[in-house]
Design a protein around this motif. Structure first.
Motif, short mmCIF file in Angstrom:
data_model
loop_
_atom_site.label_atom_id
_atom_site.label_comp_id
_atom_site.label_asym_id
_atom_site.label_seq_id
_atom_site.Cartn_x
_atom_site.Cartn_y
_atom_site.Cartn_z
N GLY A 1 0.82 -1.21 0.00
CA GLY A 1 0.00 0.00 0.00
C GLY A 1 0.85 1.26 0.00
O GLY A 1 0.65 2.17 -0.81
N LEU A 2 1.86 1.29 0.89
CA LEU A 2 2.71 2.48 1.00
C LEU A 2 3.57 2.68 -0.25
O LEU A 2 3.88 3.82 -0.59
CB LEU A 2 3.61 2.35 2.24
CG LEU A 2 2.93 2.65 3.57
CD1 LEU A 2 3.82 2.22 4.73
CD2 LEU A 2 2.60 4.14 3.69
N TRP A 3 3.97 1.60 -0.90
CA TRP A 3 4.79 1.72 -2.10
C TRP A 3 4.09 2.57 -3.15
O TRP A 3 4.73 3.32 -3.89
CB TRP A 3 5.10 0.34 -2.67
CG TRP A 3 5.99 0.36 -3.88
CD1 TRP A 3 7.35 0.38 -3.92
CD2 TRP A 3 5.57 0.37 -5.26
NE1 TRP A 3 7.80 0.41 -5.22
CE2 TRP A 3 6.72 0.40 -6.07
CE3 TRP A 3 4.32 0.36 -5.88
CZ2 TRP A 3 6.67 0.42 -7.45
CZ3 TRP A 3 4.27 0.39 -7.26
CH2 TRP A 3 5.44 0.41 -8.04
N HIS A 4 2.76 2.47 -3.19
CA HIS A 4 2.00 3.20 -4.21
C HIS A 4 1.88 4.69 -3.90
O HIS A 4 1.60 5.48 -4.81
CB HIS A 4 0.60 2.59 -4.36
CG HIS A 4 0.60 1.27 -5.06
ND1 HIS A 4 0.67 0.08 -4.37
CD2 HIS A 4 0.57 0.94 -6.36
CE1 HIS A 4 0.67 -0.93 -5.24
NE2 HIS A 4 0.62 -0.43 -6.45
N GLY A 5 2.06 5.08 -2.64
CA GLY A 5 1.97 6.51 -2.36
C GLY A 5 1.73 6.81 -0.90
O GLY A 5 1.52 5.93 -0.07
N ASP A 6 1.73 8.10 -0.59
CA ASP A 6 1.64 8.57 0.79
C ASP A 6 0.21 9.01 1.13
O ASP A 6 -0.04 10.16 1.47
CB ASP A 6 2.63 9.72 1.03
CG ASP A 6 2.41 10.88 0.07
OD1 ASP A 6 1.70 10.70 -0.95
OD2 ASP A 6 2.95 11.97 0.32
N ARG A 7 -0.72 8.06 1.03
CA ARG A 7 -2.11 8.36 1.37
C ARG A 7 -2.69 7.21 2.18
O ARG A 7 -2.32 6.05 1.98
CB ARG A 7 -2.95 8.56 0.10
CG ARG A 7 -2.59 9.78 -0.69
CD ARG A 7 -3.66 10.26 -1.64
NE ARG A 7 -4.41 9.24 -2.33
CZ ARG A 7 -4.83 9.34 -3.59
NH1 ARG A 7 -4.53 10.41 -4.29
NH2 ARG A 7 -5.55 8.38 -4.14
N TRP A 8 -3.60 7.54 3.08
CA TRP A 8 -4.24 6.49 3.88
C TRP A 8 -5.07 5.54 3.01
O TRP A 8 -5.26 4.38 3.36
CB TRP A 8 -5.12 7.12 4.96
CG TRP A 8 -4.34 7.65 6.11
CD1 TRP A 8 -4.09 8.96 6.42
CD2 TRP A 8 -3.67 6.87 7.11
NE1 TRP A 8 -3.30 9.05 7.55
CE2 TRP A 8 -3.03 7.78 8.00
CE3 TRP A 8 -3.54 5.50 7.33
CZ2 TRP A 8 -2.28 7.35 9.08
CZ3 TRP A 8 -2.80 5.07 8.43
CH2 TRP A 8 -2.18 5.99 9.30
N SER A 9 -5.55 6.03 1.88
CA SER A 9 -6.33 5.17 0.99
C SER A 9 -5.47 4.05 0.43
O SER A 9 -5.94 2.93 0.22
CB SER A 9 -6.96 5.98 -0.15
OG SER A 9 -5.97 6.73 -0.84
N TYR A 10 -4.18 4.31 0.20
CA TYR A 10 -3.27 3.26 -0.27
C TYR A 10 -2.99 2.24 0.83
O TYR A 10 -2.89 1.04 0.57
CB TYR A 10 -1.96 3.87 -0.76
CG TYR A 10 -2.09 4.70 -2.02
CD1 TYR A 10 -2.87 4.27 -3.09
CD2 TYR A 10 -1.42 5.91 -2.14
CE1 TYR A 10 -2.98 5.04 -4.24
CE2 TYR A 10 -1.53 6.68 -3.29
CZ TYR A 10 -2.32 6.24 -4.33
OH TYR A 10 -2.43 6.99 -5.48
#
Length: 527
Positions: free
Chosen positions: A357-366
């Protein structure tokens, strides 16, 4: 300049092929390296310094590990009791590995996640009525950093585990890290996949070039005919989601899933095709993911190189730690074989999906997206024995056509739901959109024509539908092991090139470009 831009396909790539073809074999690697750094400089400018830093770092650390190994073997010859020496050697190499990982992942975290971390710390302070502790920060993020950072870490880890020898050739490592067809969107290559082949300078071959052209055309077809055509609807609904009811949200989630797959897999087709032209075999990244029967299988078919990276460098190392091994033994004694085997996998599996999830970006949705698949995969493992018993009791075979249809529909719901949160403008927006599916559902938008007022006309939907049927047929044939590319290549030259030009003509006629269409940026380049 992107992999789908005319400048790349019509000017940059042909020039590189020409220069590569006329250069003596022993210098061809330099053409690829110059082209790769030129390409990366054009898209990242001065941020190329991070790529250079990563390359120099893995070169030095690899040689450091190698030097440590040589010292150990030299001392081993003159030492009778090698126990202390082995412990020294093991600790020394382990410290070097940890330093390398912290260095590379630290740069990635600093550049990509500082804003997210600082903002959340400030939000916590705000909850208890305290002033902001940390300043607002925003760093320029080099395109492709998430990809080449994983390549860097895999190289160091493989040298550490002695799967490969440390490479003393800085130019070869630089080419491995920067090869222009993969630097923006992957696939995520291992050193053993491409490094040596990139440096060999194999001559251009007719079969490689024509097969590469096939793959590039297929990738362009996916992007221009489907992904770009759906972009307007996806942007309209996700950017103004409160205006729309449940059925529109469902359509938007489905369209985004299709768009994402066509954009990402289509771009990977282009990168693999370009690599093939130079005789470089870039790892496959997709294998008909929508034919999957379970969430676990889906991720064995989608973004394959990312999944195998997490498996090899996070899941397995955590699974082999003393704590997890002890937990496994205790769990099997207390809960029995089935649950006892699952419990010790929870920690490494959760780590994998949080990282995903975090690899895809810095958002809680990820992060939510990662936890969503963690829960689904874990539940799938837990209920599998009961699932077998139910199927046996009902005398249903897994290959039964109705059961396969049930699994297909189930997986579509799972995938569309996941991508809804993945694309939403934040976790809160995703939850509101998901809730509206049940609280604001109405079939009216499909019958009153309002679905065709979101940037995608009725004719657009028809074109997408026909294109999807073509891709589905190709997918079925690939699942059966029938290689369409080989079939086309076996035709005589007139029929073969007539087919190629026909596909290009279809793309030109039915591609979504020009006024009224918004091209999709390379989605995964942003991750």
């Amino acid at each position: 300049m992107s992999y789908l831009s005319p400048i790349y396909l019509i000017i940059f790539l042909p020039l590189v092929l020409l220069a590569y073809g006329i250069t003596p074999r022993k210098y061809r690697w330099s053409i690829l390296l110059i082209a790769s750094y030129t390409f990366f400089f054009l898209i990242s400018n001065k941020l190329i310094i991070y790529l250079v830093l990563s390359t120099i770092s893995i070169h030095g650390i690899g040689l450091w590990l190698d030097s440590c190994k040589k010292k150990y073997h030299e001392k081993e010859k003159n030492t009778e009791d090698t126990t202390e020496l082995k412990n020294w050697y093991k600790k020394k190499r382990h410290r070097i590995l940890i330093f390398a990982i912290l260095f590379h992942i630290g740069i990635l975290i600093f550049l990509k996640y500082s804003t997210f971390i600082f903002d959340n710390i400030n939000d916590i302070f705000n909850l208890v009525s305290l002033p902001k502790l940390l300043p607002e920060v925003k760093f320029a993020l080099p395109i492709g950093i998430s990809f080449y950072t994983l390549q860097a870490v895999s190289y160091i880890a493989d040298v550490y585990q002695e799967k490969i020898e440390a490479d003393d050739n800085l130019a070869r490592l630089a080419l491995y890290m920067s090869f222009f067809p993969t630097i923006m969107e992957g696939s995520i290559c291992r050193y053993s996949d491409t490094a040596q082949d990139l440096y060999k300078g194999e001559p251009l071959k007719y079969k490689n070039v024509t097969f590469g052209i096939q793959r590039v055309i297929w990738g362009i077809f996916k992007n221009l005919i489907i992904a770009d055509r759906l972009n307007a609807l996806v942007k309209t609904v996700f950017n103004d989601y409160t205006k729309y009811g449940g059925i529109i949200i469902i359509v938007a989630a489905a369209c985004y899933t299709i768009q994402l797959y066509m954009n990402f897999s289509g771009t990977i087709d282009v990168t693999i095709g370009v690599g093939e032209m130079f005789g470089i075999k870039i790892p496959e990244n997709f294998k008909q993911p929508f034919f999957s029967r379970t969430a676990s299988e889906f991720w064995q078919r989608w973004h394959i190189t990312l999944g195998t990276w997490f498996k090899d460098y996070i899941f397995y190392p955590l699974s082999l730690t003393k704590f997890v091994k002890k937990l496994g033994k205790k769990s099997r004694k207390k809960f029995g074989k089935h649950i006892g085997q699952i419990i010790p996998t929870i920690i490494p599996l959760l780590a994998v999906w949080l990282c995903n999830g975090l690899w895809h970006g810095d958002r809680w949705s990820y992060i939510f997206f990662g936890v969503y698949y963690f829960v689904l995969i874990l539940l799938g493992k837990i209920i599998e024995p009961w699932n077998k018993k139910i199927l046996l009791a009902l005398k249903i075979k897994r290959e039964n056509i109705f059961y396969r249809c049930f699994q297909f529909i189930k997986m579509l719901i799972i995938i569309f739901t996941g991508e809804l949160f993945f694309r939403a403008n934040g976790l809160k927006a995703g939850l509101i959109m998901f809730k509206s599916i049940f609280t604001k559902f109405s079939w009216g938008a499909l019958t009153d024509g309002s679905i065709f007022k979101l940037g995608v006309s009725q004719s657009d939907f028809i074109i997408v539908f026909i294109a999807l049927i073509i891709i589905f047929i190709f997918g079925v044939l690939n699942e059966k092991g029938i290689c369409i590319r080989e079939k086309v290549a076996s035709w005589n030259i007139v029929w073969r090139w007539s087919f190629y030009y026909s596909v290009l003509l279809i793309i030109i006629i039915f591609g979504a470009y020009g006024p009224g269409y918004i091209p999709v940026e390379l989605i995964y380049a942003g991750f």
